[in-house]
Design a protein around this motif. Structure first.
Motif, PDB file in Angstrom:
ATOM      1  N   LEU A   4       0.846  -1.182   0.000  1.00  0.00           N
ATOM      2  CA  LEU A   4       0.000   0.000   0.000  1.00  0.00           C
ATOM      3  C   LEU A   4       0.887   1.240   0.000  1.00  0.00           C
ATOM      4  O   LEU A   4       1.792   1.347   0.831  1.00  0.00           O
ATOM      5  CB  LEU A   4      -0.895   0.014   1.244  1.00  0.00           C
ATOM      6  N   VAL A   5       0.628   2.159  -0.916  1.00  0.00           N
ATOM      7  CA  VAL A   5       1.447   3.363  -1.023  1.00  0.00           C
ATOM      8  C   VAL A   5       0.539   4.585  -0.987  1.00  0.00           C
ATOM      9  O   VAL A   5      -0.258   4.800  -1.902  1.00  0.00           O
ATOM     10  CB  VAL A   5       2.284   3.362  -2.319  1.00  0.00           C
ATOM     11  N   LEU A  18      -7.814  18.525   1.139  1.00  0.00           N
ATOM     12  CA  LEU A  18      -6.806  17.633   0.577  1.00  0.00           C
ATOM     13  C   LEU A  18      -7.489  16.337   0.181  1.00  0.00           C
ATOM     14  O   LEU A  18      -8.492  15.953   0.790  1.00  0.00           O
ATOM     15  CB  LEU A  18      -5.700  17.307   1.582  1.00  0.00           C
ATOM     16  N   ARG A  19      -6.917  15.661  -0.806  1.00  0.00           N
ATOM     17  CA  ARG A  19      -7.360  14.308  -1.122  1.00  0.00           C
ATOM     18  C   ARG A  19      -6.166  13.372  -1.036  1.00  0.00           C
ATOM     19  O   ARG A  19      -5.182  13.538  -1.753  1.00  0.00           O
ATOM     20  CB  ARG A  19      -7.993  14.225  -2.512  1.00  0.00           C
ATOM     21  N   LEU A  20      -6.287  12.406  -0.154  1.00  0.00           N
ATOM     22  CA  LEU A  20      -5.266  11.376  -0.029  1.00  0.00           C
ATOM     23  C   LEU A  20      -5.610  10.200  -0.933  1.00  0.00           C
ATOM     24  O   LEU A  20      -6.785   9.885  -1.129  1.00  0.00           O
ATOM     25  CB  LEU A  20      -5.160  10.897   1.411  1.00  0.00           C
ATOM     26  N   SER A  21      -4.571   9.564  -1.453  1.00  0.00           N
ATOM     27  CA  SER A  21      -4.734   8.375  -2.275  1.00  0.00           C
ATOM     28  C   SER A  21      -3.889   7.243  -1.702  1.00  0.00           C
ATOM     29  O   SER A  21      -2.833   7.486  -1.122  1.00  0.00           O
ATOM     30  CB  SER A  21      -4.299   8.636  -3.718  1.00  0.00           C
ATOM     31  N   CYS A  22      -4.363   6.031  -1.893  1.00  0.00           N
ATOM     32  CA  CYS A  22      -3.631   4.838  -1.469  1.00  0.00           C
ATOM     33  C   CYS A  22      -3.676   3.843  -2.616  1.00  0.00           C
ATOM     34  O   CYS A  22      -4.746   3.295  -2.916  1.00  0.00           O
ATOM     35  CB  CYS A  22      -4.233   4.251  -0.216  1.00  0.00           C
ATOM     36  N   ALA A  23      -2.536   3.640  -3.256  1.00  0.00           N
ATOM     37  CA  ALA A  23      -2.441   2.678  -4.349  1.00  0.00           C
ATOM     38  C   ALA A  23      -2.112   1.309  -3.783  1.00  0.00           C
ATOM     39  O   ALA A  23      -1.144   1.152  -3.034  1.00  0.00           O
ATOM     40  CB  ALA A  23      -1.369   3.112  -5.338  1.00  0.00           C
ATOM     41  N   ALA A  24      -2.936   0.320  -4.139  1.00  0.00           N
ATOM     42  CA  ALA A  24      -2.771  -1.026  -3.609  1.00  0.00           C
ATOM     43  C   ALA A  24      -2.318  -1.989  -4.695  1.00  0.00           C
ATOM     44  O   ALA A  24      -2.775  -1.905  -5.836  1.00  0.00           O
ATOM     45  CB  ALA A  24      -4.090  -1.504  -3.022  1.00  0.00           C
ATOM     46  N   SER A  25      -1.421  -2.888  -4.322  1.00  0.00           N
ATOM     47  CA  SER A  25      -1.048  -3.951  -5.243  1.00  0.00           C
ATOM     48  C   SER A  25      -2.103  -5.039  -5.163  1.00  0.00           C
ATOM     49  O   SER A  25      -2.765  -5.201  -4.140  1.00  0.00           O
ATOM     50  CB  SER A  25       0.321  -4.520  -4.886  1.00  0.00           C
ATOM     51  N   ASP A  89      -6.425  18.000  12.844  1.00  0.00           N
ATOM     52  CA  ASP A  89      -6.333  16.923  11.856  1.00  0.00           C
ATOM     53  C   ASP A  89      -4.878  16.625  11.492  1.00  0.00           C
ATOM     54  O   ASP A  89      -4.607  15.668  10.754  1.00  0.00           O
ATOM     55  CB  ASP A  89      -7.090  17.291  10.584  1.00  0.00           C
ATOM     56  N   THR A  90      -3.961  17.416  11.986  1.00  0.00           N
ATOM     57  CA  THR A  90      -2.546  17.201  11.706  1.00  0.00           C
ATOM     58  C   THR A  90      -2.094  15.851  12.244  1.00  0.00           C
ATOM     59  O   THR A  90      -2.278  15.542  13.426  1.00  0.00           O
ATOM     60  CB  THR A  90      -1.698  18.322  12.345  1.00  0.00           C
ATOM     61  N   ALA A  91      -1.520  15.048  11.362  1.00  0.00           N
ATOM     62  CA  ALA A  91      -1.095  13.691  11.727  1.00  0.00           C
ATOM     63  C   ALA A  91      -0.453  13.028  10.515  1.00  0.00           C
ATOM     64  O   ALA A  91      -0.533  13.542   9.401  1.00  0.00           O
ATOM     65  CB  ALA A  91      -2.288  12.863  12.194  1.00  0.00           C
ATOM     66  N   VAL A  92       0.132  11.869  10.769  1.00  0.00           N
ATOM     67  CA  VAL A  92       0.526  10.979   9.677  1.00  0.00           C
ATOM     68  C   VAL A  92      -0.679  10.080   9.397  1.00  0.00           C
ATOM     69  O   VAL A  92      -1.220   9.462  10.321  1.00  0.00           O
ATOM     70  CB  VAL A  92       1.761  10.144  10.038  1.00  0.00           C
ATOM     71  N   TYR A  93      -1.078  10.027   8.157  1.00  0.00           N
ATOM     72  CA  TYR A  93      -2.240   9.241   7.750  1.00  0.00           C
ATOM     73  C   TYR A  93      -1.768   7.946   7.083  1.00  0.00           C
ATOM     74  O   TYR A  93      -0.936   7.978   6.165  1.00  0.00           O
ATOM     75  CB  TYR A  93      -3.113  10.044   6.797  1.00  0.00           C
ATOM     76  N   TYR A  94      -2.339   6.837   7.551  1.00  0.00           N
ATOM     77  CA  TYR A  94      -1.954   5.514   7.073  1.00  0.00           C
ATOM     78  C   TYR A  94      -3.133   4.831   6.391  1.00  0.00           C
ATOM     79  O   TYR A  94      -4.277   4.895   6.882  1.00  0.00           O
ATOM     80  CB  TYR A  94      -1.503   4.637   8.232  1.00  0.00           C
ATOM     81  N   CYS A  95      -2.819   4.152   5.316  1.00  0.00           N
ATOM     82  CA  CYS A  95      -3.791   3.317   4.615  1.00  0.00           C
ATOM     83  C   CYS A  95      -3.707   1.897   5.187  1.00  0.00           C
ATOM     84  O   CYS A  95      -2.612   1.430   5.542  1.00  0.00           O
ATOM     85  CB  CYS A  95      -3.444   3.326   3.128  1.00  0.00           C
ATOM     86  N   ASN A  96      -4.830   1.229   5.248  1.00  0.00           N
ATOM     87  CA  ASN A  96      -4.918  -0.091   5.861  1.00  0.00           C
ATOM     88  C   ASN A  96      -5.793  -0.987   4.993  1.00  0.00           C
ATOM     89  O   ASN A  96      -6.795  -0.524   4.439  1.00  0.00           O
ATOM     90  CB  ASN A  96      -5.505   0.101   7.267  1.00  0.00           C
TER      91      ASN A  96
END
Length: 115
Positions: A4-5, A18-25, A89-96
């Motif tokens: 996951l990236v 903002l829009r976050l994206s998470c590219a999954a294999s 909302d400041t933080a490191v955002y992780y995809c799961n």
């Protein structure tokens, strides 16, 4: 092995978006669910939003009405649209991603909300 990236993190002013994206294999439709978590300095990682394979969603109370999670299985990408951003909302955002009994994590992307 699932990879996951995340991308899209940035410095933004309060009230911005903002829009976050998470590219999954692999094939995202095989995942039971996917989600976004965040971790602020000196705080525990917390769930922000989650979406199941059937499309059901749930959100942390603190982001309801401001954030929207979505997934595009054809593009193998998970999104988090964040509006009306606040300094807290400041933080490191992780995809799961959840697959069978396994849980996979991305490396995280930094979101900073500051004037």
């Amino acid at each position: 092995q699932v990879q996951l990236v995340e991308s899209g993190g940035d410095l933004v002013h309060p009230g911005g978006s903002l829009r976050l994206s998470c590219a999954a294999s692999g094939n995202m439709s095989n995942f039971n669910a996917m989600g976004w978590y965040r971790q602020a300095p000196a705080k525990q990682r917390e769930l922000v939003a989650r979406i199941t394979a059937s499309g059901s969603t749930n959100y942390a109370d603190s982001v309801k009405g401001r954030f929207t999670i979505s997934r595009d299985n054809a593009k193998s990408t998970l999104y988090l649209q964040m509006n009306s951003l606040k300094p807290e909302d400041t933080a490191v955002y992780y995809c799961n991603a959840e697959w069978r009994v396994f849980t996979f994590w991305g490396q995280g992307t930094q979101v900073t909300v500051s004037s």
